[in-house]
Design an enzyme around this catalytic site. Structure first.
Site, PDB file in Angstrom:
ATOM      1  N   GLN A 123     -75.519  10.570 -27.461  1.00 49.01           N
ATOM      2  CA  GLN A 123     -74.870  11.409 -26.282  1.00 49.01           C
ATOM      3  C   GLN A 123     -75.150  10.503 -25.206  1.00 49.01           C
ATOM      4  O   GLN A 123     -74.739   9.699 -24.228  1.00 49.01           O
ATOM      5  CB  GLN A 123     -74.641  12.593 -26.587  1.00 49.01           C
ATOM      6  CG  GLN A 123     -73.316  12.719 -25.797  1.00 49.01           C
ATOM      7  CD  GLN A 123     -71.624  12.447 -26.195  1.00 49.01           C
ATOM      8  OE1 GLN A 123     -71.427  12.166 -27.536  1.00 49.01           O
ATOM      9  NE2 GLN A 123     -70.756  12.654 -25.362  1.00 49.01           N
TER      10      GLN A 123
ATOM     11  N   GLU B 101     -82.800  15.426 -51.626  1.00 52.08           N
ATOM     12  CA  GLU B 101     -84.367  16.341 -51.768  1.00 52.08           C
ATOM     13  C   GLU B 101     -83.806  17.923 -51.662  1.00 52.08           C
ATOM     14  O   GLU B 101     -84.011  18.788 -50.985  1.00 52.08           O
ATOM     15  CB  GLU B 101     -84.772  16.659 -50.549  1.00 52.08           C
ATOM     16  CG  GLU B 101     -86.072  14.730 -50.856  1.00 52.08           C
ATOM     17  CD  GLU B 101     -86.914  15.120 -52.097  1.00 52.08           C
ATOM     18  OE1 GLU B 101     -87.510  15.970 -52.132  1.00 52.08           O
ATOM     19  OE2 GLU B 101     -86.839  13.535 -52.263  1.00 52.08           O
TER      20      GLU B 101
ATOM     21  N   GLU C 176     -78.162  24.132 -48.125  1.00 47.31           N
ATOM     22  CA  GLU C 176     -77.433  25.652 -48.603  1.00 47.31           C
ATOM     23  C   GLU C 176     -78.392  25.699 -49.854  1.00 47.31           C
ATOM     24  O   GLU C 176     -78.227  27.061 -49.925  1.00 47.31           O
ATOM     25  CB  GLU C 176     -76.283  25.262 -49.321  1.00 47.31           C
ATOM     26  CG  GLU C 176     -75.531  25.264 -47.549  1.00 47.31           C
ATOM     27  CD  GLU C 176     -74.920  24.364 -47.101  1.00 47.31           C
ATOM     28  OE1 GLU C 176     -75.310  22.964 -47.932  1.00 47.31           O
ATOM     29  OE2 GLU C 176     -74.252  23.105 -46.718  1.00 47.31           O
TER      30      GLU C 176
HETATM   31  C1  LIG Z   1     -78.560   8.190 -50.300  1.00 45.06           C
HETATM   32  C2  LIG Z   1     -79.289   9.016 -51.836  1.00 45.06           C
HETATM   33  C3  LIG Z   1     -80.186   8.841 -52.499  1.00 45.06           C
HETATM   34  C4  LIG Z   1     -81.406   9.681 -53.341  1.00 45.06           C
HETATM   35  N1  LIG Z   1     -82.062  10.154 -54.062  1.00 45.06           N
HETATM   36  C5  LIG Z   1     -82.056  10.611 -55.061  1.00 45.06           C
HETATM   37  C6  LIG Z   1     -83.039  10.121 -56.106  1.00 45.06           C
HETATM   38  O1  LIG Z   1     -84.055   8.855 -55.265  1.00 45.06           O
HETATM   39  N2  LIG Z   1     -83.308  10.713 -57.321  1.00 45.06           N
HETATM   40  C7  LIG Z   1     -82.160  11.818 -57.784  1.00 45.06           C
HETATM   41  O2  LIG Z   1     -82.752  12.885 -58.383  1.00 45.06           O
HETATM   42  N3  LIG Z   1     -81.487  12.210 -56.992  1.00 45.06           N
HETATM   43  C8  LIG Z   1     -81.876  11.858 -55.711  1.00 45.06           C
HETATM   44  N4  LIG Z   1     -80.362  11.365 -54.463  1.00 45.06           N
HETATM   45  C9  LIG Z   1     -79.319  12.908 -55.069  1.00 45.06           C
HETATM   46  C10 LIG Z   1     -79.696  14.105 -53.767  1.00 45.06           C
HETATM   47  O3  LIG Z   1     -80.716  15.080 -54.178  1.00 45.06           O
HETATM   48  C11 LIG Z   1     -78.358  14.928 -54.330  1.00 45.06           C
HETATM   49  O4  LIG Z   1     -77.105  14.277 -53.943  1.00 45.06           O
HETATM   50  C12 LIG Z   1     -78.488  16.248 -53.938  1.00 45.06           C
HETATM   51  O5  LIG Z   1     -79.122  16.718 -54.452  1.00 45.06           O
HETATM   52  C13 LIG Z   1     -77.194  17.130 -53.882  1.00 45.06           C
HETATM   53  O6  LIG Z   1     -76.492  17.154 -55.414  1.00 45.06           O
HETATM   54  P1  LIG Z   1     -74.914  16.818 -56.061  1.00 45.06           P
HETATM   55  O7  LIG Z   1     -74.893  15.098 -54.832  1.00 45.06           O
HETATM   56  O8  LIG Z   1     -74.834  16.307 -56.736  1.00 45.06           O
HETATM   57  O9  LIG Z   1     -74.368  17.063 -55.510  1.00 45.06           O
HETATM   58  P2  LIG Z   1     -73.803  18.330 -55.452  1.00 45.06           P
HETATM   59  O10 LIG Z   1     -75.000  19.529 -56.195  1.00 45.06           O
HETATM   60  O11 LIG Z   1     -72.111  18.722 -56.318  1.00 45.06           O
HETATM   61  O12 LIG Z   1     -73.470  19.631 -54.453  1.00 45.06           O
HETATM   62  C14 LIG Z   1     -72.684  19.843 -53.092  1.00 45.06           C
HETATM   63  C15 LIG Z   1     -72.832  20.723 -51.910  1.00 45.06           C
HETATM   64  O13 LIG Z   1     -72.350  22.080 -52.263  1.00 45.06           O
HETATM   65  C16 LIG Z   1     -73.308  22.757 -51.525  1.00 45.06           C
HETATM   66  N5  LIG Z   1     -73.908  23.240 -52.698  1.00 45.06           N
HETATM   67  C17 LIG Z   1     -74.667  22.992 -53.481  1.00 45.06           C
HETATM   68  N6  LIG Z   1     -74.905  23.595 -54.400  1.00 45.06           N
HETATM   69  C18 LIG Z   1     -74.763  25.074 -53.529  1.00 45.06           C
HETATM   70  C19 LIG Z   1     -74.798  26.527 -53.715  1.00 45.06           C
HETATM   71  N7  LIG Z   1     -75.872  26.853 -54.114  1.00 45.06           N
HETATM   72  N8  LIG Z   1     -74.843  27.261 -52.340  1.00 45.06           N
HETATM   73  C20 LIG Z   1     -73.967  27.335 -50.997  1.00 45.06           C
HETATM   74  N9  LIG Z   1     -73.214  25.483 -51.329  1.00 45.06           N
HETATM   75  C21 LIG Z   1     -73.988  25.337 -52.607  1.00 45.06           C
HETATM   76  C22 LIG Z   1     -73.525  21.779 -50.784  1.00 45.06           C
HETATM   77  O14 LIG Z   1     -73.487  21.633 -49.842  1.00 45.06           O
HETATM   78  C23 LIG Z   1     -73.563  20.090 -51.306  1.00 45.06           C
HETATM   79  O15 LIG Z   1     -74.251  19.281 -50.391  1.00 45.06           O
HETATM   80  C24 LIG Z   1     -79.891  11.294 -53.556  1.00 45.06           C
HETATM   81  C25 LIG Z   1     -78.676  11.350 -53.089  1.00 45.06           C
HETATM   82  C26 LIG Z   1     -78.895  10.038 -51.525  1.00 45.06           C
HETATM   83  C27 LIG Z   1     -76.917  10.728 -50.930  1.00 45.06           C
END
Ligand SMILES: Cc1cc2nc3c(=O)[nH]c(=O)nc-3n(C[C@H](O)[C@H](O)[C@H](O)COP(=O)(O)OP(=O)(O)OC[C@H]3O[C@@H](n4cnc5c(N)ncnc54)[C@H](O)[C@@H]3O)c2cc1C
Length: 387
Positions: A344, A371, A375
């Site tokens: 900004q 990581e 939440e």
């Molecule tokens: C660029 C990138 C690199 C990554 N690299 C790796 C990797 O090298 N290895 C690996 O294993 N994973 C990796 N990940 C995965 C990452 O760890 C996951 O995206 C993350 O753990 C969330 O899982 P999900 O995307 O399936 O979201 P979901 O588990 O579907 O959750 C979606 C959203 O729901 C909300 N939520 C979830 N649980 C709760 C709760 N209990 N209470 C309230 N809200 C909640 C949160 O806002 C969350 O963001 C990577 C992700 C990205 C975007």
């Protein structure tokens, strides 16, 4: 009175921090200025040249165990250094552009001596990329519930089938670890960790693009992928507890990188405010801008203390799982706010590729999801408070 708390960093650590900062300022930043702002790595010849220097100076893989060729530093020291290492354009997801070595997934240190020598020591020596595959299309926040990838034992081999998603570096890694279900009826105790080598038949990583420039993630298919029993890491069913414990320690240097990029963004915002005038007055003289700078400084200092305190506890072998969640949650949220304010204050330049701010702005968004989303860390903290 001896209060038993030292606020002074030791002279050796201070000197090391200065050396790391010098390499970032004098070697890495000038290279980044002349290459594509979206480059994930610095050119290979520059990488080799600088890596040789850091190796000669004993600054190679500083957080890895000494007996295997690392520097043997603890989590606290690593936090102090990571904050310096990350203060450049690709520093959030490629701190120091990798010239201080690359760290294998920490679960490997729970492996057999043969596994440690082949995979971990190989990574320390050759700066291999590695991967860590836990997240699946069924969800990453709750791996214990979501993992569907199956590993079925047939004699001395496990056969893996399933899909992982968002797996950073999987297409360019020499090896990595994957978590698969060996016993579908055993809940979190039914998940086992395996080492996967590059080129293993039935292992297919497919890179795809996200908001993040460095550390490209992949969708990874396992189709009748045969993994010999020697590549099982830890006991059958022990995968998840292995990974959650070892990952806790990583959250402190990870948080320190958030702080480092925040510090660099704030430094840029201060410089810009001191030189840019609007309506006949420097931005630095506007209270609206001063407050953005002041809030950023306060929040970064708070994030640093939370991170250092947690790392210090982890080094003393105290239970620091809640502290790891606090540091990760707070530092990633502070990073987002600090970069947003810096953008900004820079106006249009904030979103130009001339400056690292736009890349930090994009990549910082992932820090609140990867990581473990914010939440989930709040849930861990609340669970501890309410226990
Ligand atoms: C660029 C990138 C690199 C990554 N690299 C790796 C990797 O090298 N290895 C690996 O294993 N994973 C990796 N990940 C995965 C990452 O760890 C996951 O995206 C993350 O753990 C969330 O899982 P999900 O995307 O399936 O979201 P979901 O588990 O579907 O959750 C979606 C959203 O729901 C909300 N939520 C979830 N649980 C709760 C709760 N209990 N209470 C309230 N809200 C909640 C949160 O806002 C969350 O963001 C990577 C992700 C990205 C975007």
């Amino acid at each position: 009175m001896d209060a038993g708390i030292g606020f002074e960093l030791g002279p050796e650590l201070k000197a090391l921090r200065e050396q790391v900062g010098k390499i970032i300022r004098e070697e890495i930043i000038p290279i980044e200025r002349r290459i594509d702002p979206d480059a994930a790595e610095i050119p290979e010849e520059d990488y080799r040249r600088i890596a040789l220097k850091t190796q000669a100076a004993g600054m190679w893989c500083m957080g890895s165990p000494k007996q295997y060729g690392g520097g043997g530093l603890g989590a606290f020291e690593l936090c102090v250094l990571s904050e310096e290492m990350s203060q450049h354009r690709m520093g959030l997801y490629n701190p120091g552009a990798g010239v201080f070595g690359r760290t294998p997934p920490p679960v490997i240190w729970a492996g057999t001596e043969e596994q440690i020598h082949k995979y971990a020591v190989g990574t320390l020596r050759n700066a291999w990329h590695t991967f860590f595959a836990i997240t699946e299309p069924s969800g990453g926040s709750d791996p214990a519930g979501a993992i569907q990838c199956r590993a079925v034992r047939k004699g001395d081999t496990y056969v893996l089938n399933g899909t992982k998603i968002f797996i950073s570096h999987a297409h360019e890694a020499e090896w990595g670890v994957v978590f698969a279900r060996t016993d579908p009826g055993a809940g979190r105790g039914g998940i086992t960790c395996f080492i996967i080598e590059k080129g293993t038949p039935g292992f297919t990583p497919r890179p795809f693009r996200t908001i993040r420039t460095s550390a490209v993630p992949c969708e990874v298919a396992f189709e009748d992928c045969a993994v010999p029993i020697e590549r099982r890491l830890g006991p059958e069913g022990g995968g998840l507890s292995l990974c959650l414990d070892l990952l806790t320690r990583l959250r402190f240097p990870y948080s320190a990188c958030n702080i480092g990029v925040g510090v660099a963004a704030l430094r840029m915002a201060i410089e810009h405010a001191k030189h840019r005038s609007t309506f006949g007055e420097l931005l630095a003289r506007r209270q609206a801008v001063q407050w953005m700078l002041a809030d950023s400084e306060v929040e970064l200092r708070a994030a640093r203390w939370l991170t250092w305190e947690g790392a210090w506890k982890a080094d003393r072998k105290e239970d620091a799982r809640m502290e790891a969640s606090i540091a990760k949650l707070y530092s990633s949220e502070v990073l987002g706010r600090v970069i947003d304010r810096a953008v900004q204050i820079h106006g249009g330049y904030g979103v130009s590729k001339e400056f690292p701010l736009e890349r930090w702005y994009r990549e910082a968004r992932v820090r609140r999801i990867g990581e473990g989303p914010s939440e989930v860390h709040r849930m861990v903290i609340a669970r501890n408070l309410l226990r």
